[in-house]
Motif scaffolding. Structure first.
Motif, PDB file in Angstrom:
ATOM      1  N   SER A  41      15.659  24.132  28.735  1.00  0.00           N
ATOM      2  CA  SER A  41      15.445  22.760  28.266  1.00  0.00           C
ATOM      3  C   SER A  41      16.312  22.383  27.066  1.00  0.00           C
ATOM      4  CB  SER A  41      13.968  22.564  27.886  1.00  0.00           C
ATOM      5  OG  SER A  41      13.587  23.474  26.867  1.00  0.00           O
ATOM      6  N   ALA A  45      16.886  18.639  25.628  1.00  0.00           N
ATOM      7  CA  ALA A  45      16.308  18.346  24.306  1.00  0.00           C
ATOM      8  C   ALA A  45      17.350  17.763  23.370  1.00  0.00           C
ATOM      9  CB  ALA A  45      15.715  19.620  23.724  1.00  0.00           C
ATOM     10  N   THR A  48      17.953  14.203  24.192  1.00  0.00           N
ATOM     11  CA  THR A  48      16.827  13.379  23.770  1.00  0.00           C
ATOM     12  C   THR A  48      16.905  13.065  22.280  1.00  0.00           C
ATOM     13  OG1 THR A  48      15.360  14.195  25.501  1.00  0.00           O
ATOM     14  CG2 THR A  48      14.310  13.318  23.511  1.00  0.00           C
ATOM     15  N   GLY A 215       7.305  21.725  23.841  1.00  0.00           N
ATOM     16  CA  GLY A 215       8.713  21.541  24.139  1.00  0.00           C
ATOM     17  C   GLY A 215       9.391  22.645  24.914  1.00  0.00           C
ATOM     18  N   SER A 220       9.112  17.850  29.251  1.00  0.00           N
ATOM     19  CA  SER A 220       8.564  17.457  27.954  1.00  0.00           C
ATOM     20  C   SER A 220       9.406  16.378  27.297  1.00  0.00           C
ATOM     21  CB  SER A 220       8.490  18.669  27.018  1.00  0.00           C
ATOM     22  OG  SER A 220       7.553  19.626  27.459  1.00  0.00           O
ATOM     23  N   TYR A 221      10.716  16.524  27.391  1.00  0.00           N
ATOM     24  CA  TYR A 221      11.629  15.651  26.657  1.00  0.00           C
ATOM     25  C   TYR A 221      11.810  14.285  27.314  1.00  0.00           C
ATOM     26  CZ  TYR A 221      12.277  19.908  24.118  1.00  0.00           C
ATOM     27  OH  TYR A 221      12.027  21.038  23.365  1.00  0.00           O
ATOM     28  N   GLN A 227       8.335  12.404  22.895  1.00  0.00           N
ATOM     29  CA  GLN A 227       9.499  11.876  22.192  1.00  0.00           C
ATOM     30  C   GLN A 227       9.087  11.256  20.862  1.00  0.00           C
ATOM     31  OE1 GLN A 227      11.504   9.142  24.807  1.00  0.00           O
ATOM     32  NE2 GLN A 227      12.204  10.735  26.202  1.00  0.00           N
TER      33      GLN A 227
END
Length: 240
Positions: A41, A45, A48, A215, A220-221, A227
């Motif tokens: 991720s 991430a 994001t 996370g 998740s992101y 966020q």
């Protein structure tokens, strides 16, 4: 009349300079070096956080180069984020430079496996707030909002149900201010009991520290709630 005009021009110039200064984005160093497990991720991430920066007047430098951890270079950043870092990622000189940065008022933010980092560096353990112990299989669990006033949590429901990889912790710093508590009765494999912090903040050794254990997953992101949780942590660290 002439004096009034000069005063007006001077005031306008000051106003312009203030306006320009307000538009200068805060600089954040996002560090994703890994010496152990590497999260898939990480790239999502980083994108994001970049997008959050474009919307909220901060810009990031993303690196995995520990050589950037010098006293002189770190002066350029208001915040250093350890994003899913793992293992021993800084040498002694780099550690010392980072300690100076925090002692001079710098801020630190750790995301997820930032607690699975630098186990032999006791100062870092206190800064991040705890060390990773282990985790069960990823699952849906309920998080209780302990602090509803913080920028990172005020948008969240009192009980937040979500899917992630849930860490158990050891060596928890008793001085942390808990924001979110993980309810072990809602999933299998928790080992911290009723008091299982999963996000927190505190002031430490001259600087600010924020950590979230959330996370792990790519998904998740993409979550608006997560966020905003990240953004609130960043803004706290930027002292906004």
């Amino acid at each position: 009349m002439k004096h009034i005009l000069i005063a007006f021009v001077a005031l306008a110039m000051v106003s312009c300079r203030t306006s320009d200064a307000a538009k200068t984005p805060d600089k954040i160093l996002v560090f994703t070096k890994t010496a152990g497990f590497r999260h898939k991720s990480i790239e999502t991430a980083v994108k994001t956080i970049e997008a959050l920066g474009m919307q909220n007047n901060f810009e990031i430098t993303h690196t995995e180069d520990a050589l950037l951890f010098t006293t002189q270079n770190l002066k350029h950043y208001k915040l250093v984020i350890f994003l899913n870092t793992t293992g021993d990622i800084l040498n002694t000189d780099e550690e010392q430079a980072f300690e100076v940065y925090i002692k001079n008022g710098g801020s630190f933010m750790g995301i997820h496996s930032a607690t699975d980092t630098e186990y032999e560096w006791a100062w870092y353990g206190k800064l991040v707030g705890a060390y990773f112990l282990n985790h069960p299989q990823q699952a849906t669990a309920t998080i209780t909002r302990v602090d509803g006033k913080h920028l990172s949590t005020k948008h969240l429901p009192e009980h937040w149900v979500r899917y992630d990889e849930w860490y158990n912790f050891k060596s928890i710093n008793q001085d942390i201010n808990v924001l979110l508590n993980l309810e072990e009765s809602t999933y299998e494999g928790g080992q911290n009991g009723e008091n299982h912090p999963i996000a927190w903040y505190h002031e430490f050794d001259g600087g600010r520290s924020f950590y979230t254990g959330l996370g792990h997953t790519n998904q998740s992101y993409d979550e608006p709630e997560f966020q905003q949780h990240l953004l609130g942590g960043i803004l706290y660290c930027l002292k906004r």
